[in-house]
Design an enzyme around this catalytic site. Structure first.
Site, PDB file in Angstrom:
ATOM      1  N   PRO A  79       0.833  -1.207   0.000  1.00 18.24           N
ATOM      2  CA  PRO A  79       0.000   0.000   0.000  1.00 18.24           C
ATOM      3  C   PRO A  79       0.864   1.252   0.000  1.00 18.24           C
ATOM      4  O   PRO A  79       1.858   1.328   0.720  1.00 18.24           O
ATOM      5  CB  PRO A  79      -0.793  -0.117   1.309  1.00 18.24           C
ATOM      6  CG  PRO A  79      -0.715  -1.550   1.694  1.00 18.24           C
ATOM      7  CD  PRO A  79       0.606  -2.042   1.187  1.00 18.24           C
ATOM      8  N   CYS A  80       0.496   2.210  -0.827  1.00 20.06           N
ATOM      9  CA  CYS A  80       1.233   3.472  -0.914  1.00 20.06           C
ATOM     10  C   CYS A  80       0.250   4.617  -1.059  1.00 20.06           C
ATOM     11  O   CYS A  80       0.160   5.243  -2.116  1.00 20.06           O
ATOM     12  CB  CYS A  80       2.214   3.458  -2.080  1.00 20.06           C
ATOM     13  SG  CYS A  80       3.635   2.404  -1.792  1.00 20.06           S
ATOM     14  N   GLN A  81      -0.506   4.886   0.017  1.00 21.03           N
ATOM     15  CA  GLN A  81      -1.527   5.927  -0.053  1.00 21.03           C
ATOM     16  C   GLN A  81      -0.939   7.286  -0.388  1.00 21.03           C
ATOM     17  O   GLN A  81      -1.612   8.135  -0.955  1.00 21.03           O
ATOM     18  CB  GLN A  81      -2.282   6.000   1.281  1.00 21.03           C
ATOM     19  CG  GLN A  81      -3.078   4.752   1.614  1.00 21.03           C
ATOM     20  CD  GLN A  81      -2.287   3.794   2.500  1.00 21.03           C
ATOM     21  OE1 GLN A  81      -1.066   3.738   2.423  1.00 21.03           O
ATOM     22  NE2 GLN A  81      -2.969   3.036   3.329  1.00 21.03           N
ATOM     23  N   GLY A  82       0.333   7.489  -0.040  1.00 23.24           N
ATOM     24  CA  GLY A  82       0.963   8.776  -0.313  1.00 23.24           C
ATOM     25  C   GLY A  82       1.134   9.074  -1.781  1.00 23.24           C
ATOM     26  O   GLY A  82       1.378  10.219  -2.166  1.00 23.24           O
ATOM     27  N   PHE A  83       1.040   8.055  -2.644  1.00 19.53           N
ATOM     28  CA  PHE A  83       1.160   8.263  -4.088  1.00 19.53           C
ATOM     29  C   PHE A  83      -0.181   8.504  -4.760  1.00 19.53           C
ATOM     30  O   PHE A  83      -0.246   8.892  -5.918  1.00 19.53           O
ATOM     31  CB  PHE A  83       1.797   7.030  -4.749  1.00 19.53           C
ATOM     32  CG  PHE A  83       3.230   6.828  -4.402  1.00 19.53           C
ATOM     33  CD1 PHE A  83       4.173   7.784  -4.710  1.00 19.53           C
ATOM     34  CD2 PHE A  83       3.641   5.679  -3.763  1.00 19.53           C
ATOM     35  CE1 PHE A  83       5.510   7.596  -4.397  1.00 19.53           C
ATOM     36  CE2 PHE A  83       4.971   5.477  -3.446  1.00 19.53           C
ATOM     37  CZ  PHE A  83       5.911   6.440  -3.762  1.00 19.53           C
TER      38      PHE A  83
END
Length: 376
Positions: A79-83
């Site tokens: 998971p990479c919500q910051g992207f």
């Protein structure tokens, strides 16, 4: 050919690899609800419930009785919500904690030294920070001795009835190229011919769900019979093993206002078509939208249960699509059963990699692995 699925969720990548003939050795995640679904559908796999940033890869290997270099495939979607494009650009930071799980995934690659690697993420990752993360990922894989490629794939071009685009990083120890499968579907009306290389037209929403029972909002059942035989080739794919019963086909109950909004518009219409007296004070064009029957769906998200969060309403029935319909659009076949509350199931479906896309990558991996075995 064994697979370990990190950040496995409910198992979209695993299901695609399983359908391609791989053995699913283990799934790793820290979401109990998703893991309950994973356990149900992958009884042969060992499940690790834990924070991957705190997990020792060598302990996992010891538990599974494998050594570095023995595993065929390590797959996963950290998971990479910051992207995410849903995060304003001013709030995106290269070292955002939400993005660091990518480096933990690479830590597992370094320890396991699998023969092949798949990493999936939001499409924005590939271009984020002037391709900074892309360079880190490709550079680390190269440093570990892998040949690696990356691309942004549109699921609809691989037979999934959904305009979902994601970034994929694929790597192999064999030194070969062409890790990505060729697209099989595209725009247009060409008929797919098994005896030539014509591209098939995109699979549409109606190709995917027209054989499922028409129900009212608040209708449906956890288990119910099919009303007809499969009506399209895609539906045949979605009903393997002579499935006799349908699961997860329940329509969420709508509020009076939600029902009135959906009832006031037609197939393909959305927020801008709502009567003024029913229109929310703010919103975007896809909100409260009905799907088109003759087009692929837009991206299915974990908010698929909420009509105001996207184009998630049925083309004809006055309701949002069911979990089973969302799963069909994601290309989970009907043998895959979801567990948990309605919202939990929606999150599992929306966060998954489309299994049919994963299967096509898996078949490409299989060809590479078999070729490497032959050459040795």
């Amino acid at each position: 050919m064994r697979v370990i699925d990190m950040f496995c969720g409910c198992g979209g990548i695993s299901w695609g690899f399983k359908r391609a003939g791989f053995t699913i050795l283990a799934g790793i995640d820290n979401n109990e609800h998703a893991l309950a679904t994973y356990k149900l559908n992958f009884p042969e796999a060992k499940v690790f419930n834990g924070d991957i940033s705190k997990l020792d890869p060598f302990e996992v290997m010891n538990d599974l009785n494998i050594k570095p270099g023995e595993l065929e495939c390590l797959v996963g979607g950290p998971p990479c919500q910051g992207f995410s494009k849903n995060v304003p650009a001013k709030n995106r930071f290269f070292e955002d904690e939400r993005n660091l799980l990518v480096t933990h995934y690479l830590r597992f690659v370094e320890a396991f030294r699998p023969k092949m690697v798949l990493m999936e993420n939001v499409a924005e990752l590939a271009q984020a920070y002037q391709q900074g993360y892309t360079e880190i990922i490709l550079g680390k894989l190269s440093e570990l001795g892998y040949y690696a490629e990356y691309d942004r794939l549109l699921a609809a071009e691989y037979g999934v009835p959904q305009m979902r685009r994601r970034a994929f990083f694929l790597a192999t120890m064999s030194g070969t190229s062409n890790l990505f499968p060729s697209p099989s579907h595209g725009e247009g009306n060409k008929k797919y011919d098994l005896f030539n290389l014509d591209i098939a037209p995109f699979v549409t929403v109606w190709d995917a769900i027209s054989d499922l029972p028409s129900i009212t909002h608040e209708g449906g059942a956890h288990v119910m019979p099919y009303p007809s035989e499969p009506l399209t080739y895609y539906q045949i794919l979605m009903r393997p093993d002579n499935n006799q019963l349908l699961h997860n086909h329940i329509a969420r109950k709508l509020t009076h206002v939600q029902y009135s909004r959906i009832a006031s518009i037609k197939e393909g219409q959305g927020f801008n078509d709502l009567p003024e007296e029913l229109k929310p004070k703010s919103g975007y064009s896809g909100a409260y939208g009905r799907l088109w029957r003759d087009k692929p769906a837009p991206t299915i998200t974990c908010w698929v249960f909420h009509p105001g969060s996207g184009r998630f309403s049925h083309p004809l029935d006055t309701r949002v699509i069911t979990i089973r319909e969302a799963a069909r659009i994601q290309s989970f076949d009907d043998s895959f059963v979801f567990t948990g509350s309605y919202n939990e199931q929606a999150r599992q479906v929306g966060n998954a990699v489309p299994p049919l896309l994963a299967k096509k990558i898996a078949l490409q991996f299989k060809a590479v692995l078999e070729g490497a075995c032959i050459s040795q």
